[in-house]
Design an enzyme around this catalytic site. Structure first.
Site, PDB file in Angstrom:
ATOM      1  N   ASP A 100      80.247  27.695  49.641  1.00  0.00           N
ATOM      2  CA  ASP A 100      81.162  27.792  50.786  1.00  0.00           C
ATOM      3  C   ASP A 100      81.833  26.429  50.991  1.00  0.00           C
ATOM      4  O   ASP A 100      82.857  26.143  50.370  1.00  0.00           O
ATOM      5  CB  ASP A 100      80.345  28.265  51.997  1.00  0.00           C
ATOM      6  CG  ASP A 100      81.181  28.553  53.222  1.00  0.00           C
ATOM      7  OD1 ASP A 100      82.412  28.677  53.102  1.00  0.00           O
ATOM      8  OD2 ASP A 100      80.607  28.656  54.329  1.00  0.00           O
ATOM      9  N   LYS A 128      83.498  30.980  47.314  1.00  0.00           N
ATOM     10  CA  LYS A 128      84.297  31.290  48.515  1.00  0.00           C
ATOM     11  C   LYS A 128      85.087  30.046  48.891  1.00  0.00           C
ATOM     12  O   LYS A 128      84.516  29.042  49.289  1.00  0.00           O
ATOM     13  CB  LYS A 128      83.357  31.728  49.648  1.00  0.00           C
ATOM     14  CG  LYS A 128      84.070  32.314  50.835  1.00  0.00           C
ATOM     15  CD  LYS A 128      83.127  33.033  51.780  1.00  0.00           C
ATOM     16  CE  LYS A 128      82.334  32.086  52.646  1.00  0.00           C
ATOM     17  NZ  LYS A 128      81.557  32.793  53.683  1.00  0.00           N
TER      18      LYS A 128
HETATM   19  P1  IMP Z   1      77.730  25.258  51.597  1.00  0.00           P
HETATM   20  O1  IMP Z   1      78.535  25.532  50.357  1.00  0.00           O
HETATM   21  O2  IMP Z   1      76.993  23.959  51.562  1.00  0.00           O
HETATM   22  O3  IMP Z   1      78.580  25.405  52.836  1.00  0.00           O
HETATM   23  O4  IMP Z   1      76.555  26.296  51.760  1.00  0.00           O
HETATM   24  C1  IMP Z   1      76.563  27.527  51.178  1.00  0.00           C
HETATM   25  C2  IMP Z   1      75.355  28.267  51.721  1.00  0.00           C
HETATM   26  O5  IMP Z   1      75.678  28.823  53.013  1.00  0.00           O
HETATM   27  C3  IMP Z   1      75.023  29.457  50.830  1.00  0.00           C
HETATM   28  O6  IMP Z   1      74.050  29.127  49.886  1.00  0.00           O
HETATM   29  C4  IMP Z   1      74.531  30.466  51.830  1.00  0.00           C
HETATM   30  O7  IMP Z   1      73.155  30.257  52.066  1.00  0.00           O
HETATM   31  C5  IMP Z   1      75.303  30.159  53.093  1.00  0.00           C
HETATM   32  N1  IMP Z   1      76.517  31.001  53.180  1.00  0.00           N
HETATM   33  C6  IMP Z   1      77.806  30.597  53.138  1.00  0.00           C
HETATM   34  N2  IMP Z   1      78.650  31.640  53.228  1.00  0.00           N
HETATM   35  C7  IMP Z   1      77.871  32.740  53.326  1.00  0.00           C
HETATM   36  C8  IMP Z   1      78.169  34.142  53.435  1.00  0.00           C
HETATM   37  O8  IMP Z   1      79.330  34.601  53.442  1.00  0.00           O
HETATM   38  N3  IMP Z   1      77.097  34.967  53.505  1.00  0.00           N
HETATM   39  C9  IMP Z   1      75.803  34.536  53.481  1.00  0.00           C
HETATM   40  N4  IMP Z   1      75.488  33.232  53.363  1.00  0.00           N
HETATM   41  C10 IMP Z   1      76.516  32.334  53.303  1.00  0.00           C
END
Ligand code: IMP
Ligand code: MG
Length: 176
Positions: A100, A128
């Site tokens: 994300d 995403k």
């Molecule tokens: P980031 O890239 O550090 O923001 O973290 C990503 C993490 O956030 C993922 O491993 C998921 O645990 C959680 N996450 C982000 N988007 C989603 C989603 O759409 N559904 C479920 N978990 C999400």
């Protein structure tokens, strides 16, 4: 399917994509010492399917990440479960459910490289893109989406919905 969700990827679409990723990973890591590192909990379903789609040997380990939120350690990465296997000299492929902002993966990958892994690459079921803050190279990406809160196939909302066989978008994440 609970009513406040709409289907995004069916089990069959996921299975086809996982098979393609497994074939590509098997080609690119042929004759390499491959260590799959799954990121708990979200990657448990994806990793189980991906591992069985490989045609080459691999070992499997897991990490679980959380981050300090207090002002002395802003965003610092904490392993609430660290690797059991030593990544030194090994070709590590991190297997994540969804990237994300990119913060957790960029820190995890840097940490693994700093511990002497020969190579560290990333395989994510879903890339995403809309909220990305930190650049991370998603070397093996299952699906790319711009936005939406997704559940199923390991992905959760407040620990729910991980066991759904497909991926769904929550229509009202705030009151789901
Ligand atoms: P980031 O890239 O550090 O923001 O973290 C990503 C993490 O956030 C993922 O491993 C998921 O645990 C959680 N996450 C982000 N988007 C989603 C989603 O759409 N559904 C479920 N978990 C999400
Ligand atoms: Mg996660």
């Amino acid at each position: 399917m609970p009513s406040a969700m709409s289907p995004v990827f069916t089990p069959q679409e996921i299975a086809e994509r996982v098979a393609q990723l497994g074939a590509r990973i098997s080609r690119e890591y042929a004759d390499k010492d491959l260590l799959l590192v799954g990121v708990l909990k979200g990657a448990f379903v994806f990793l189980a399917d991906l591992a069985r789609s490989l045609t080459i040997p691999a070992q499997v380990d897991f990490v679980r990440l959380s981050s300090y939120q207090d002002k002395d350690h802003p965003g610092e990465l904490v392993f609430s479960r660290d690797l059991e296997l030593d990544p030194r000299g090994r070709h590590v492929l991190v297997v994540e459910d969804i990237v994300d902002t990119g913060r957790s993966m960029s820190k995890l990958m840097a940490s693994l490289a700093g511990r002497g892994a020969e190579s560290v690459r990333l395989c994510a079921l879903i890339d995403k893109t809309e909220r990305r803050e930190v650049h991370v190279e998603v070397d093996f990406s299952g699906f790319r989406l711009s936005q939406g809160f997704l559940v199923g196939y390991g992905l959760d909302f407040a620990e729910n919905h991980r066991c759904l066989p497909g991926v769904y978008k929550l229509l009202n994440p705030k009151d789901a």
